[in-house]
Scaffold this motif. Structure first.
Motif, PDB file in Angstrom:
ATOM      1  N   HIS A 157       0.370  -0.991   0.037  1.00 50.10           N
ATOM      2  CA  HIS A 157       0.466   0.368   0.242  1.00 50.10           C
ATOM      3  C   HIS A 157       1.497   1.363   0.234  1.00 50.10           C
ATOM      4  CE1 HIS A 157      -4.174   0.975   0.504  1.00 50.10           C
ATOM      5  NE2 HIS A 157      -4.126   1.464   1.010  1.00 50.10           N
ATOM      6  N   HIS A 158       0.584   2.154  -0.036  1.00 51.66           N
ATOM      7  CA  HIS A 158       0.903   3.212  -0.444  1.00 51.66           C
ATOM      8  C   HIS A 158       2.633   3.881  -1.302  1.00 51.66           C
ATOM      9  CE1 HIS A 158      -2.264   5.564   0.938  1.00 51.66           C
ATOM     10  NE2 HIS A 158      -1.868   5.250   1.826  1.00 51.66           N
ATOM     11  N   ASN A 197      -1.312  -1.591  -3.767  1.00 52.76           N
ATOM     12  CA  ASN A 197      -2.922  -1.254  -4.382  1.00 52.76           C
ATOM     13  C   ASN A 197      -3.208   0.327  -4.736  1.00 52.76           C
ATOM     14  OD1 ASN A 197      -5.459   0.211  -2.494  1.00 52.76           O
ATOM     15  ND2 ASN A 197      -3.880   1.627  -2.096  1.00 52.76           N
ATOM     16  N   GLU A 198      -3.972   0.419  -5.962  1.00 51.12           N
ATOM     17  CA  GLU A 198      -4.352   1.081  -6.474  1.00 51.12           C
ATOM     18  C   GLU A 198      -2.946   1.982  -7.148  1.00 51.12           C
ATOM     19  OE1 GLU A 198      -6.138   4.576  -3.774  1.00 51.12           O
ATOM     20  OE2 GLU A 198      -8.002   2.728  -3.962  1.00 51.12           O
ATOM     21  N   TYR A 259     -16.065   4.524  -4.896  1.00 45.02           N
ATOM     22  CA  TYR A 259     -16.010   5.355  -3.871  1.00 45.02           C
ATOM     23  C   TYR A 259     -17.057   6.481  -4.282  1.00 45.02           C
ATOM     24  CZ  TYR A 259     -11.997   4.029  -0.604  1.00 45.02           C
ATOM     25  OH  TYR A 259     -11.765   3.152   0.251  1.00 45.02           O
ATOM     26  N   HIS A 266     -16.371  10.672   0.168  1.00 48.36           N
ATOM     27  CA  HIS A 266     -15.186  11.997   0.641  1.00 48.36           C
ATOM     28  C   HIS A 266     -15.489  13.625   1.448  1.00 48.36           C
ATOM     29  CE1 HIS A 266     -12.721   9.065  -0.998  1.00 48.36           C
ATOM     30  NE2 HIS A 266     -11.585   8.745  -0.226  1.00 48.36           N
ATOM     31  N   TRP A 271      -7.982  14.909   4.865  1.00 44.08           N
ATOM     32  CA  TRP A 271      -6.470  15.507   3.310  1.00 44.08           C
ATOM     33  C   TRP A 271      -6.933  15.398   2.058  1.00 44.08           C
ATOM     34  CZ3 TRP A 271      -8.634  11.087   5.107  1.00 44.08           C
ATOM     35  CH2 TRP A 271      -9.917  10.195   4.083  1.00 44.08           C
ATOM     36  N   GLU A 315     -12.256  -2.471  -1.976  1.00 42.17           N
ATOM     37  CA  GLU A 315     -12.310  -0.792  -1.272  1.00 42.17           C
ATOM     38  C   GLU A 315     -13.540  -0.463  -1.122  1.00 42.17           C
ATOM     39  OE1 GLU A 315      -9.211   2.280  -0.688  1.00 42.17           O
ATOM     40  OE2 GLU A 315      -8.242   1.356  -0.713  1.00 42.17           O
ATOM     41  N   TRP A 348     -13.494   0.053   3.667  1.00 43.04           N
ATOM     42  CA  TRP A 348     -13.094   0.492   3.995  1.00 43.04           C
ATOM     43  C   TRP A 348     -13.325   2.129   5.271  1.00 43.04           C
ATOM     44  CZ3 TRP A 348      -7.576   0.997   2.949  1.00 43.04           C
ATOM     45  CH2 TRP A 348      -6.897   1.961   3.734  1.00 43.04           C
TER      46      TRP A 348
HETATM   47  C1  GLC Z   1      -7.740   5.078  -0.518  1.00 46.02           C
HETATM   48  C2  GLC Z   1      -6.761   4.349  -0.319  1.00 46.02           C
HETATM   49  C3  GLC Z   1      -6.908   4.388   1.057  1.00 46.02           C
HETATM   50  C4  GLC Z   1      -7.492   5.591   1.462  1.00 46.02           C
HETATM   51  C5  GLC Z   1      -8.928   5.916   1.044  1.00 46.02           C
HETATM   52  C6  GLC Z   1     -10.013   6.622   1.756  1.00 46.02           C
HETATM   53  O1  GLC Z   1      -8.553   5.172  -1.884  1.00 46.02           O
HETATM   54  O2  GLC Z   1      -6.416   3.035  -0.768  1.00 46.02           O
HETATM   55  O3  GLC Z   1      -5.641   4.678   1.570  1.00 46.02           O
HETATM   56  O4  GLC Z   1      -7.287   5.729   2.911  1.00 46.02           O
HETATM   57  O5  GLC Z   1      -9.309   5.439  -0.184  1.00 46.02           O
HETATM   58  O6  GLC Z   1      -9.633   7.594   0.657  1.00 46.02           O
END
Ligand code: GLC
Length: 374
Positions: A157-158, A197-198, A259, A266, A271, A315, A348
């Motif tokens: 990840h990251h 990841n992503e 998402y 969000h 962030w 996620e 998530w």
């Molecule tokens: C992202 C990431 C995760 C992040 C989450 C919420 O896509 O994989 O690290 O905290 O989604 O934004």
């Protein structure tokens, strides 16, 4: 401890192998919960076109469903977010304990995704040796998960520098996987590996496909049949599945993240600059809202069936700033939409901004939990 572990691993393996023979009906829970759930939590009002997809009986045949991977069970998981994916363990206020892992299993989840920022723990080139302390922490969490009977999806990840500069960082990426593959080769098949990841930024489809092929070859030397999960570029959006070039391998699953609508999930994310303007965005599951989800997931399923690769929703989640009924309605809609299509999911996350568990108090958000696991 060693004998106990070996017995546990054998038991888990027997359980896992026998579970492949059980015909699974991903609709069973949906049919039952559709009858029992409170109307406010039902994202599919009668007028919704997808209600015709909800079978009258659990044995009804779905209109669209991803092919089940041999041995890939109906995953109901939660991400251990903000723990080891933070810049260093504890930096984002989440430290995993055995009790937390046990609570996940007790709540009814059968899986967990463990995101780790491995790139922050590598030594110098060319070995990029991972620090023993991060590996010991990961070992511990995996063992707690196995002890609790959970399937574990271990993910890199990251890895931000890889996204910024794939050419200079790819050796580190491959070295990380070489070490993880070797260290975890004798773990049961209920531990899955997720390559990255992503992928995003400079990690375009061409570069990513090349790295997928290289890392797969490397991992297969020590883990010939372990399930390997691969997401597409552009933050593993559904649309990016189409750009993936798949290695010829029967033990793969494709991951996507969901998402949408982003302004809803969000809202007020600390962030994301400007996200405070989205505060107050609701999601009630109007026919249009529900149809957008169904269309997106149908696109993923069409891709999955065409390529014969099973899907995992790695996620999805809505931030705690969202008003709770909207959050529950959206979360239920996503989980059911995935389940109806035979797609395993990982919420998530456990206990950060998107969380459904208070890690300090050891308390679940019961309403959200009931929506996920009715
Ligand atoms: C992202 C990431 C995760 C992040 C989450 C919420 O896509 O994989 O690290 O905290 O989604 O934004």
């Amino acid at each position: 401890m060693k004998t106990r572990l070996v017995t546990l691993l054998i038991l888990l393996w027997i359980l896992f192998v026998s579970s492949c023979d059980i015909p699974r009906d991903p609709y069973f829970d949906v049919a039952t919960s559709a009858a029992n759930s409170a109307p406010t939590l039902d994202p599919y009002p009668v007028s919704n076109s997808e209600t015709s997809e909800i079978p009258a009986t659990p044995s009804a045949t779905p209109t669209r469903q991803a092919e089940a991977c041999p041995g890939l069970p109906a995953l109901h998981g939660v991400n251990l977010g903000n723990a080891l994916d933070a810049p260093w363990p504890g930096a984002w206020g989440v430290t995993m304990t055995e009790a937390m892992i046990q609570s996940i299993a007790d709540a009814g989840f059968n899986a967990t995704r463990l995101p780790v920022r491995f790139s922050a723990y590598t030594g110098a080139a060319p070995d990029y040796a991972l620090s023993e302390s991060i590996l010991a922490t990961v070992d511990q969490i995996i063992l707690w998960g196995l002890d609790a009977g959970l399937i574990i999806l271990l993910d890199v990840h990251h890895f931000n520098s890889l996204m910024q500069s794939p050419t200079t960082e790819e050796a580190r990426f491959l070295a990380i996987w070489e070490q993880l593959a070797s260290r975890y080769q004798s773990l049961p098949a209920t531990v899955y590996f997720e390559l990255l990841n992503e992928p995003h930024g400079e990690m375009d489809a061409e570069t990513w496909n090349r790295l997928v092929a290289q890392s797969m070859t490397l991992i297969r030397q020590t883990n010939p049949t372990r399930t390997i999960v691969i997401g597409g570029v552009d933050y593993s959006r559904i649309e990016a599945l189409e750009f993936l070039v798949w290695p010829d391998d029967p033990h793969l699953a494709a991951a996507f993240h969901y998402y949408e609508p982003f302004e809803f999930t969000h809202q007020g994310a600390s962030w994301l600059a400007g996200s405070s303007n989205w505060l107050g965005t609701s999601w009630t599951g109007t026919p249009d809202e529900a149809a957008a989800i169904q269309q997106a997931f149908d696109r993923a399923v069409d891709w999955s069936n065409a390529h014969q690769i099973p899907l995992i929703l790695g996620e999805f989640g809505a931030i705690g700033n969202a008003e709770s009924t909207s959050r529950q309605t959206w979360t239920g809609a996503i989980a059911r939409t995935a389940e109806r299509r035979g797609i395993g999911w990982f919420y998530w996350d456990l206990c950060s901004e998107f969380g459904l568990y208070n890690c300090e108090k050891g308390k679940w958000d019961k309403d959200l939990l009931d929506v996920l696991l009715p």
